[in-house]
Design an enzyme around this catalytic site. Structure first.
Site, PDB file in Angstrom:
ATOM      1  N   HIS A   1      -7.538  -5.693  -0.579  1.00 32.69           N
ATOM      2  CA  HIS A   1      -6.309  -4.924  -0.459  1.00 32.69           C
ATOM      3  C   HIS A   1      -5.356  -5.613   0.524  1.00 32.69           C
ATOM      4  O   HIS A   1      -5.763  -6.078   1.580  1.00 32.69           O
ATOM      5  CB  HIS A   1      -6.667  -3.524   0.041  1.00 32.69           C
ATOM      6  CG  HIS A   1      -5.544  -2.555   0.095  1.00 32.69           C
ATOM      7  ND1 HIS A   1      -4.885  -2.112  -1.026  1.00 32.69           N
ATOM      8  CD2 HIS A   1      -4.958  -1.919   1.161  1.00 32.69           C
ATOM      9  CE1 HIS A   1      -3.954  -1.243  -0.677  1.00 32.69           C
ATOM     10  NE2 HIS A   1      -3.975  -1.113   0.647  1.00 32.69           N
TER      11      HIS A   1
ATOM     12  N   SER B   1       0.831  -1.198   0.000  1.00 30.88           N
ATOM     13  CA  SER B   1       0.000   0.000   0.000  1.00 30.88           C
ATOM     14  C   SER B   1       0.870   1.255   0.000  1.00 30.88           C
ATOM     15  O   SER B   1       1.668   1.456  -0.915  1.00 30.88           O
ATOM     16  CB  SER B   1      -0.943  -0.044   1.206  1.00 30.88           C
ATOM     17  OG  SER B   1      -1.996   0.871   1.057  1.00 30.88           O
TER      18      SER B   1
ATOM     19  N   GLU C   1      -9.838  -4.376  -6.083  1.00 30.07           N
ATOM     20  CA  GLU C   1      -9.311  -3.233  -5.335  1.00 30.07           C
ATOM     21  C   GLU C   1      -9.543  -1.909  -6.057  1.00 30.07           C
ATOM     22  O   GLU C   1      -9.391  -1.818  -7.281  1.00 30.07           O
ATOM     23  CB  GLU C   1      -7.801  -3.385  -5.129  1.00 30.07           C
ATOM     24  CG  GLU C   1      -7.382  -4.453  -4.162  1.00 30.07           C
ATOM     25  CD  GLU C   1      -5.906  -4.310  -3.812  1.00 30.07           C
ATOM     26  OE1 GLU C   1      -5.497  -3.193  -3.434  1.00 30.07           O
ATOM     27  OE2 GLU C   1      -5.179  -5.307  -3.920  1.00 30.07           O
TER      28      GLU C   1
END
Length: 326
Positions: free
Chosen positions: A296, A170, A266
């Site tokens: 995610h 991320s 996502e």
């Protein structure tokens, strides 16, 4: 363009043949009910109350964390940066620099110590996890500076770049890419390889526009909350197309081999596809693994069978690249 427009299930080669029942339950019962509902609440007030997000993340960390396995965990302070230092029993020459996610504004140390310990023990590698400075108190480039300082420290400790893997998820995927760009631009030795998990690669307004308005298929995130996270990190006067903020706009040449994992539903899906397309356009080795209906950063959720599958693929990739230095 919406998320549903980005994946053609009939043509896409998925890393998983089908989604497990555990993942279906996890998506619907835990993520959609517990996490996404909080994301909706934070859409309007996250910028004003990051503390609320951090208190929520602390609960999440307690629920999802796993005990570190096969490593010794200690604390180190490197160039002013507090870090977790994971060491395997052997005198390993290998090391992982793992850059954690968390929307640039949170850290979940229990979760990351547990996850990275699995990578480290299976690779027979030590691992360094910087607790880099967080936004909004320390916006760009503070966190990026801390990550690069930790890479330089590893080099100064005598680790060969050919024995270093940089990995991140991320926001940590963004830091992985920007650290690689800065290593290249400062003409430092390039690491052996990099692993990205659901990376955030485009914090520009265009990057958010590409997501479309349909966030119904993503079991974890809503667009407004993600937009607030980006605003927390980027100084208002700074160009959001700067490759050190949105690395998808870099020319992406001179990077090491990269493996990237992303879930098909996502909101950040196109952040991975566009990145890998651009890297391959520059004739650099890159592998994109698309996980059908996975959320995610799914490899972090050890209760899912797909987490172990993803971990196995990361280990195979890293071993292949690190073997070149053996």
């Amino acid at each position: 363009m919406s998320v549903s427009d980005t994946v053609d299930n009939s043509k896409t080669e998925f890393a998983n043949a089908s989604i497990s029942w555990q993942a279906k339950v996890f998506n619907k019962v835990f993520l959609s009910t517990f996490v996404k509902s909080h994301m909706h609440q934070m859409e309007t007030d996250m910028y004003m109350d990051v503390g609320k997000f951090r208190r929520f993340a602390k609960k999440f960390d307690s629920i999802m964390s796993s005990q570190p396995h096969g490593v010794c965990v200690s604390s180190k302070k490197i160039a002013g940066v507090h870090c977790s230092w994971l060491t395997v029993p052997s005198q390993s020459k290998r090391v992982i620099l793992y850059l954690h996610g968390g929307g640039f504004c949170i850290h979940m140390p229990k979760t990351y110590d547990g996850f990275v310990s699995k990578l480290a023990s299976q690779l027979n590698a030590n691992a360094l996890i910087p607790d880099y400075r967080l936004a909004p108190e320390s916006p760009f480039p503070s966190g990026s500076d801390d990550c690069l300082a930790c890479y330089k420290w590893l080099l100064n400790q005598g680790y060969s770049p050919h024995n270093i893997i940089i990995a991140g998820d991320s926001a940590g995927g963004q830091f992985t890419l920007t650290t690689l760009i800065r290593i290249r631009d400062e003409q430092l030795p390039i690491p052996a390889a990099a692993i990205l998990i659901s990376p955030c690669t485009d914090l520009s307004q265009e990057g958010f526009d590409i997501m479309g308005e349909d966030d119904g298929r993503d079991p974890m995130f809503v667009k407004g909350a993600m937009l607030q996270m980006g605003k927390n990190y980027i100084p208002s006067s700074h160009d959001d197309h700067d490759p050190l903020i949105s690395p998808v706009y870099d020319h992406l040449s001179g990077l090491p081999p990269i493996q990237c994992h992303v879930g098909s539903t996502e909101l950040l899906f196109t952040h991975s596809t566009r990145l890998i397309e651009n890297i391959k356009r520059n004739n650099r080795p890159a592998e994109l693994l698309i996980w059908k209906d996975m959320p995610h950063v799914h490899p972090l959720f050890s209760i899912l069978p797909e987490s172990k599958l993803a971990l196995d693929k990361m280990i195979d990739f890293a071993n292949k690249e690190l073997a070149k230095a053996d």
